[in-house]
Scaffold this active site. Sequence first.
Site, PDB file in Angstrom:
ATOM      1  N   TRP A   1       0.820  -1.225   0.000  1.00 43.81           N
ATOM      2  CA  TRP A   1       0.000   0.000   0.000  1.00 43.81           C
ATOM      3  C   TRP A   1       0.851   1.272   0.000  1.00 43.81           C
ATOM      4  CZ3 TRP A   1      -4.498  -0.966   4.060  1.00 43.81           C
ATOM      5  CH2 TRP A   1      -5.309  -2.004   3.585  1.00 43.81           C
ATOM      6  N   LYS A   2       2.144   1.117   0.261  1.00 48.99           N
ATOM      7  CA  LYS A   2       3.037   2.291   0.345  1.00 48.99           C
ATOM      8  C   LYS A   2       2.461   3.295   1.358  1.00 48.99           C
ATOM      9  CE  LYS A   2       4.614   1.174  -4.250  1.00 48.99           C
ATOM     10  NZ  LYS A   2       5.110   1.584  -5.547  1.00 48.99           N
ATOM     11  N   HIS A  58      12.932  -2.302  -0.883  1.00 48.10           N
ATOM     12  CA  HIS A  58      12.090  -1.824  -1.989  1.00 48.10           C
ATOM     13  C   HIS A  58      12.805  -0.688  -2.719  1.00 48.10           C
ATOM     14  CE1 HIS A  58       8.825   0.138  -4.157  1.00 48.10           C
ATOM     15  NE2 HIS A  58       8.240  -1.049  -4.152  1.00 48.10           N
ATOM     16  N   GLU A  70      11.813  -6.712  -9.095  1.00 52.89           N
ATOM     17  CA  GLU A  70      11.073  -5.545  -9.559  1.00 52.89           C
ATOM     18  C   GLU A  70      11.995  -4.628 -10.355  1.00 52.89           C
ATOM     19  OE1 GLU A  70       7.613  -4.461  -6.861  1.00 52.89           O
ATOM     20  OE2 GLU A  70       9.382  -3.906  -5.734  1.00 52.89           O
ATOM     21  N   GLY A 125       1.625  -2.644  -6.321  1.00 48.93           N
ATOM     22  CA  GLY A 125       1.443  -1.315  -5.737  1.00 48.93           C
ATOM     23  C   GLY A 125       0.063  -0.769  -6.061  1.00 48.93           C
TER      24      GLY A 125
HETATM   25  P1  PGA Z   1       3.185  -0.712  -9.070  1.00 50.75           P
HETATM   26  O1  PGA Z   1       4.263  -0.760  -7.888  1.00 50.75           O
HETATM   27  O2  PGA Z   1       2.417  -2.007  -8.997  1.00 50.75           O
HETATM   28  O3  PGA Z   1       2.342   0.464  -8.747  1.00 50.75           O
HETATM   29  O4  PGA Z   1       3.942  -0.565 -10.349  1.00 50.75           O
HETATM   30  C1  PGA Z   1       4.938  -1.941  -7.637  1.00 50.75           C
HETATM   31  C2  PGA Z   1       5.864  -1.776  -6.465  1.00 50.75           C
HETATM   32  O5  PGA Z   1       6.301  -0.656  -6.142  1.00 50.75           O
HETATM   33  O6  PGA Z   1       6.199  -2.739  -5.827  1.00 50.75           O
END
Ligand code: PGA
Length: 252
Positions: free
Chosen positions: A11-12, A97, A167, A235
Amino acid sequence: MIDKTTLVANWKMNPPSLKEAKKLYAATKKAAVGARGVRVVVAPPAVFLSPLAKGRRGRNAAFAVQNAHFEKSGAHTGEISYAQAKDTGVAYAIIGHAERRAAGEMNDDVRKKVAAALTSGVVPIICIGEKERSDSGEYFGVVKEQLHSAYTNVPQKRIASTLVAYEPVWAIGAEEAMKPNDMQEMVIFIRKCIAEMYAPAQVSTFPMILYGGAIDAGNARDMLAQGDIGGFLVGRSSTNIKKVTALFNALR
Ligand code: PGA
């Protein structure tokens, strides 16, 4: 053999209030109930962990902390430890991350955090990925170095207690995910790096590998079908009720 697809909902720094976090969590759980083949790991902002974990029910949902300090306790204003996170009901930890690396986190910090998480009984989700790609292929070296550092203090018998989230930084927040073929090439490379680190003949269990970067309801199935991955770190598609419901529906 991977029994379930793992979906890590990062969720950041969202949503803006506990009220909305509870709504999003309820919608996520509801969507997860319909998708029996998916295991969801929700990574909310740390201040929401306790209140959300109180309402946790069901075998298919777990929590992750987005970041923590490698020390157990001490004079670290503004930080939390893995043990404290675990005490709120966390089973996983996102470590390294790209957004934390961009804020100054180094491979060595990741190494310490992976070791600290394991010591506290929390499963590290180790994020790796190159910032950019060029034809000369040095991105393989970047990924190899990140892996070598992260696993320095992980004994062979604990490898299976870790996850790798590959990622590519250029795909995070982008319009499109990377091509499934390219993802699969990297998955093979990651396994090769880990096998080399632990002497190939003895590696019986590899970490589960997740992919992250622009995953949504439109591309998740294909990525899963065309790559040897255990799931995704998501995300944007995890913080919007419509999008998260569609994503689970696509994976059911
Ligand atoms: P995103 O982010 O799915 O919005 O591209 C992925 C992440 O930061 O892990």
